[in-house]
Design a protein around this motif. Structure first.
Motif, short mmCIF file in Angstrom:
data_model
loop_
_atom_site.label_atom_id
_atom_site.label_comp_id
_atom_site.label_asym_id
_atom_site.label_seq_id
_atom_site.Cartn_x
_atom_site.Cartn_y
_atom_site.Cartn_z
N THR A 1 105.96 8.95 -23.11
CA THR A 1 104.75 9.27 -22.44
C THR A 1 105.09 9.13 -20.81
O THR A 1 104.16 9.44 -20.12
CB THR A 1 103.60 8.20 -22.69
OG1 THR A 1 104.16 6.82 -22.39
CG2 THR A 1 103.09 8.50 -24.03
N LEU B 1 106.15 6.67 -18.79
CA LEU B 1 105.57 5.31 -18.21
C LEU B 1 106.74 4.19 -18.27
O LEU B 1 106.35 3.32 -17.63
CB LEU B 1 104.42 4.97 -18.88
CG LEU B 1 103.02 6.02 -18.64
CD1 LEU B 1 101.89 5.28 -19.55
CD2 LEU B 1 102.68 5.89 -17.36
N HIS C 1 106.98 2.31 -15.03
CA HIS C 1 105.94 1.84 -14.71
C HIS C 1 105.56 0.49 -15.62
O HIS C 1 104.37 0.14 -15.75
CB HIS C 1 104.72 2.85 -14.79
CG HIS C 1 104.82 3.95 -13.74
ND1 HIS C 1 104.53 3.92 -12.51
CD2 HIS C 1 105.01 5.28 -14.14
CE1 HIS C 1 104.69 5.15 -11.86
NE2 HIS C 1 105.19 5.68 -12.97
N LEU D 1 96.82 1.87 -12.37
CA LEU D 1 97.34 3.23 -12.70
C LEU D 1 96.20 4.32 -12.36
O LEU D 1 95.01 3.92 -12.45
CB LEU D 1 97.55 3.41 -14.18
CG LEU D 1 98.72 2.60 -14.72
CD1 LEU D 1 98.76 2.64 -16.29
CD2 LEU D 1 99.97 2.74 -14.08
N GLU E 1 97.26 8.41 -15.95
CA GLU E 1 98.40 7.53 -16.51
C GLU E 1 97.65 6.37 -17.42
O GLU E 1 98.43 6.04 -18.35
CB GLU E 1 99.06 6.87 -15.21
CG GLU E 1 99.87 7.63 -14.31
CD GLU E 1 100.21 6.87 -12.85
OE1 GLU E 1 101.31 7.25 -12.33
OE2 GLU E 1 99.48 5.97 -12.71
N ARG E 2 96.62 6.12 -17.13
CA ARG E 2 96.23 5.05 -18.01
C ARG E 2 95.74 5.61 -19.39
O ARG E 2 96.08 5.07 -20.35
CB ARG E 2 94.72 4.73 -17.39
CG ARG E 2 94.22 3.22 -18.01
CD ARG E 2 93.13 2.88 -17.49
NE ARG E 2 93.13 2.54 -15.99
CZ ARG E 2 92.29 2.08 -15.23
NH1 ARG E 2 91.04 1.91 -15.56
NH2 ARG E 2 92.47 1.88 -13.79
N ARG F 1 97.67 8.02 -20.74
CA ARG F 1 98.97 7.87 -21.24
C ARG F 1 99.43 6.60 -21.76
O ARG F 1 100.33 6.40 -22.84
CB ARG F 1 100.07 8.55 -20.39
CG ARG F 1 99.81 10.13 -20.41
CD ARG F 1 101.06 10.92 -19.46
NE ARG F 1 101.07 10.60 -18.19
CZ ARG F 1 101.77 10.16 -17.28
NH1 ARG F 1 102.89 9.80 -17.67
NH2 ARG F 1 101.59 10.26 -15.98
N HIS G 1 95.36 15.74 -14.09
CA HIS G 1 95.71 14.80 -15.06
C HIS G 1 95.26 15.35 -16.52
O HIS G 1 95.84 15.09 -17.78
CB HIS G 1 95.08 13.76 -14.65
CG HIS G 1 95.47 12.85 -13.68
ND1 HIS G 1 94.94 12.78 -12.48
CD2 HIS G 1 96.80 12.22 -13.53
CE1 HIS G 1 95.91 11.95 -11.62
NE2 HIS G 1 96.94 11.71 -12.39
#
Length: 273
Positions: A130, A132, A135, A143, A147-148, A150, A177
């Motif tokens: 994903t 990440l 991160h 995030l 991103e959240r 994902r 996004h």
């Protein structure tokens, strides 16, 4: 429709306060495909998704996964088979991306004890898939929206389920996004063979992501098939009650649906494409 059936709903009936939202609905989800559930608000899309996940009480009918009745599976067996990501998910403050993904390992871990090497490998693999992994130590609440989303998908991947159900995954995301998430889901399906079923309001996202679209209205599936066959002006006018223009994407030739911003007054004329 051909191929093995991953998830099936037989004569599903769901009612709220005496009103039937689904009434004897039949649906079979092909393994390894991407299916989009589309239709107007209140047509039963999210209800159907929750019923298929075993989270929505049904008054009649049954759900089967890989040929087995979902209700006969133990919780851990069910978690290894499928995951549902809802529209909105609350994340406790202070939870890192790695820790969120680790929740997906509950179906594989003993009741007592920490993460095993297998668990950590699965979590890091999900974060890599994903985008990440770099991160992993960040607070989830720090995030971006994309991103959240994902990060939640990473949790489902760490769960190593065969079927992933998503309820409006692109809602509240900006265009960039949305595109990134659609591309990430396509990659997961193509590279890992995960069966994906998602509720989508954006018809162009459905056309870009799915190989099959179920167009719903009033608790029924009116049209079922590939996007270029289902997302036609006549079908969309029937379901949404507005005139739609059908264009072809200049590169992929996927259908592009553009509202004419006018109510349907008659159905006799041809739409231009």
């Amino acid at each position: 429709m051909s191929g093995a059936i991953a998830l099936e709903g037989r004569t599903l009936t769901v009612a709220y306060g005496g009103r039937r939202v689904l009434d004897g609905l039949e649906v079979a989800i092909t393994a390894g495909g991407v299916t989009a559930l589309c239709g107007p608000n209140g047509c039963g899309k999210s209800t159907l998704l929750r019923a298929l996940a075993g989270l929505q009480p049904i008054q009649a009918g049954s759900v089967r996964i890989d040929g087995r009745a979902l209700g006969t599976l133990r919780r851990r067996e069910r978690a290894r088979a499928l995951a549902l990501l809802a529209q909105a998910n609350e994340v406790p403050a202070g939870l890192t991306v790695f820790e969120l993904a680790a929740y997906g390992r509950h179906a594989h871990r003993p009741l007592i004890g920490g993460l095993s090497t297998t668990d950590r490998t699965a979590i890091l693999d999900a974060l890599s898939a994903t985008g990440l992994r770099e991160h992993a130590a960040r607070d989830v609440t720090a995030l971006s929206g994309g991103e959240r989303q994902r990060a939640w998908i990473a949790m489902a991947l760490a769960q190593q389920c065969r079927v992933l159900l998503l309820d409006e995954p692109t809602t509240w995301l900006d265009v960039r996004h949305q595109v990134e998430l659609v591309l990430a889901l396509k990659a997961l399906n193509r590279e890992r063979g995960i069966t994906i079923v998602c509720v989508l309001h954006d018809l162009n996202q459905a056309a870009a992501l799915a190989d099959r679209v179920l167009l719903m209205q009033a608790g029924r599936i009116l049209h079922d098939g590939p996007p270029d066959q289902v997302l036609t002006p006549d079908n969309l006018a029937e379901v949404y009650g507005v005139e739609m223009w059908r264009l072809d994407h200049p590169e992929s030739a996927a259908p592009l649906c553009v509202p004419a911003f006018a109510p349907v007054r008659h159905r006799s004329h041809e739409f231009r494409s």
